[in-house]
Design an enzyme around this catalytic site. Structure first.
Site, mmCIF file in Angstrom:
data_model
loop_
_atom_site.group_PDB
_atom_site.id
_atom_site.type_symbol
_atom_site.label_atom_id
_atom_site.label_comp_id
_atom_site.label_asym_id
_atom_site.label_seq_id
_atom_site.Cartn_x
_atom_site.Cartn_y
_atom_site.Cartn_z
ATOM 1 N N SER A 145 -10.280 -1.689 12.017
ATOM 2 C CA SER A 145 -9.915 -0.840 11.081
ATOM 3 C C SER A 145 -9.967 0.646 10.560
ATOM 4 O O SER A 145 -10.125 1.786 12.696
ATOM 5 C CB SER A 145 -9.933 -1.241 10.185
ATOM 6 N N ASP A 302 -4.215 4.285 9.870
ATOM 7 C CA ASP A 302 -5.603 4.456 10.738
ATOM 8 C C ASP A 302 -5.048 3.834 12.100
ATOM 9 O O ASP A 302 -4.496 3.864 12.689
ATOM 10 C CB ASP A 302 -6.600 3.849 9.987
#
Length: 565
Positions: A145, A302
């Site tokens: 992530s 992200d």
């Protein structure tokens, strides 16, 4: 066994030609480093694994990934599910992501379980979509992530397209823990598995299906939009570049520009100091390009494109960052009003949000008659609430949490930065056509619902000692006798360690003040990073009073934190 004992066991069992062995040999005699790598096994926690890449039980490597995959394969084989449905696998731009995904596919295939894999990196929301589209029994995503470049992760999904939780998560963990780190895992080569039909490549057809779904989330017609709205986007060298640009082109936005130095995948994130869109430093390159282009909004996702954050033009030649609560509030209000105007807002709509998310979105939902379900942090919990919502006769409207994550549509059961980015772009185009900016729209919402003040503080405490101090901080706030924080008297203390009301157990505490202004704060250790998080909230009739309340509350809470050694 001590950390040193486990270290020596690894050296004994790994071939000296293996890079892992050479890495361990290089730290011989470094007791602190050995302890950090071996004092525990990497935790199968928030829907999977996440940690620094390297050799050790507390690291992401072929042994920890292989063991997890074999355990998951054992669980699937015992679950009674049709293994012919297969497991979908995706990965992001991280170091070893591709290698770990292929290792997982080969182990699944070695156990007779079909694996669907992508030929290159894909965004997390597309994996969630693909699981449901394929009717797969499970899904695996190799991603860390928004964590720093040293990290990688292993996220696991079930057949509903949501991250695993409850019985499934517990069952997988049990199977993983039953295996030794050096057990021989069943594995066949990629070439053999493809020939046997046990590894199947996904590609353009699935990409197109997902993008068609994103396009179908449009809320306003082209005639209501200024399709020339200038927008700058950065994928932060992650997986979002191709899908986001295609989605913008599909929708007809003609002035949607990508940051060139952050367009292509880069596991070292050389163009950005920290690949987290919540961090303002992640927007430096986008801000520079945004000034050149006269952008109305900057969008960042992200590295795995599940989280999305924005900065909006401030009317003074600069940009103002919006946090997850502000962005969520804008999207909620825009979606609710758009659906209401078209007659498409279901009579029984429901939003799902986390216990540490602010009250801005809840206030807007109350105004539109949208029921709000509260749950624990994390999208495995938000999406895990959908069955209850549906059983009670409600239609999914929106799901989000304060950490810049939302799911605008029900076909993706995880955060969807691509879909959210397209809604933000449409919203900017809609307000531009009306002669308004996104800041104007936000200010109008504050005037209508109140000025919601907030601040989040994360205290990073690394290693074993850090984890122990986090435990002591939680114990101090959990103790009896905390009746006030400065000028604020405690009205209610909700401790979730053993569950609270209808919310399952989590290591989190919420203090609600008895001040009539909805002032409250929450604290919880992060499930994926070595930190403890504090969330401060209030609402009043002015921005200055909300800011004052937050500052006073935070100072009093911080004094208590500082007293814990």
């Amino acid at each position: 066994m001590t950390a040193m004992d486990v270290y020596e066991l690894w050296l004994k069992n790994i071939d000296s030609s293996d890079p892992l062995w050479k890495e361990l040999e290089a730290i011989r005699g470094n007791e602190a480093e050995i302890t950090d790598r071996f004092y525990r096994e990497i935790e199968f926690g928030t829907a999977g694994l996440r940690g620094i890449c390297g050799a050790g039980t507390n690291r992401m490597n072929e042994l920890t990934v292989g063991r997890a995959t074999q355990g998951i394969a054992n669980y699937i084989l015992k679950s009674g599910e049709d293994i012919g449905r297969g497991v979908a696998i995706a990965y992001d731009c991280r170091h070893f992501s591709k290698e770990f995904s292929e290792l997982a596919a080969e182990i699944l295939a070695g156990n007779g379980i079909k694996a669907y894999i992508f030929p290159s990196l894909r965004p997390t929301p597309e994996l969630s979509y693909a699981i449901r589209k394929l009717n797969a029994v499970s899904g695996i995503n190799m991603t860390a992530s928004h964590n720093p470049k040293e990290y990688n992760g292993y996220k696991v999904y079930w057949s509903d397209g949501a991250q695993i939780s409850g019985e499934v998560s517990d069952g997988m963990l049990k199977e993983i823990q039953a295996l030794g780190m050096f057990d021989t895992f069943k594995r066949i080569s990629m070439e053999e598995a493809v020939k046997k039909g046990l590894i199947v490549m996904l590609g353009e057809e699935m990409d197109r299906d997902y993008l068609d779904y994103v396009r179908g989330l449009a809320l306003r017609s082209d005639s209501e939009l200024d399709l020339e709205v200038p927008v700058v986007y950065t994928p932060l060298n992650g997986a979002g570049s191709i899908p986001m640009m295609k989605a913008a082109a599909d929708r007809g936005f003609r002035n949607f520009t990508i940051v060139p130095e952050q367009k292509d995948p880069d596991p070292d994130f050389k163009s950005v100091p920290f690949p987290n869109p919540e961090n303002s430093q992640a927007f430096e390159a986008a801000e520079k390009l945004g000034r050149e282009k006269g952008a109305e909004v900057l969008i960042a996702t992200d590295p795995d494109s599940d989280r999305m954050a924005i900065e909006v033009a401030d009317g003074k030649g600069g940009f103002k960052p919006l946090n997850g609560n502000q962005t969520g509030g804008l999207i909620i209000a825009y979606m609710a009003e758009s659906l209401k105007a078209s007659g498409k807002l279901p009579a029984k709509s429901a939003m799902i949000t986390s216990i540490v998310t602010g009250d801005f979105g809840r206030a807007i939902c109350r105004d539109y008659g949208i029921k709000v379900y509260n749950t624990l942090t994390g999208f495995k919990n938000i999406c895990g609430k959908m069955p209850q919502m549906e059983a009670e006769g409600y239609t999914y409207f929106f799901g989000y949490e304060e950490s810049i994550g939302c799911a605008p549509g029900e076909k993706v059961r995880d955060k969807d930065g691509i879909a959210a980015g397209m809604i933000i772009t449409e919203m900017a185009a809609y307000y531009r056509k009306k002669g308004m900016s996104l800041l104007d729209a936000l200010e109008a919402l504050y005037k209508k619902y109140g000025f919601f003040g907030e601040e989040q503080v994360s205290i990073v405490l690394k290693g074993k000692e850090g984890q122990e101090r986090i435990g002591r901080i939680m114990d101090r706030f959990r103790a009896d006798g905390l009746d006030s924080f400065g000028e604020f008297r405690v009205g209610e203390k909700a401790d979730f360690i053993n569950g609270y009301e209808d919310i399952p157990a989590q290591n989190a505490i919420i203090f609600r003040m008895n001040d009539g202004a909805q002032t409250w704060f929450a604290l919880r250790p992060s499930g994926t990073e070595p930190k403890i998080k504090f969330y401060y909230y209030t609402v009043s009739d002015s921005a200055s009073e909300s800011a004052r309340r937050i500052s006073a509350l935070k100072a009093s809470v911080q004094a208590l934190i500082d007293s814990v050694e």
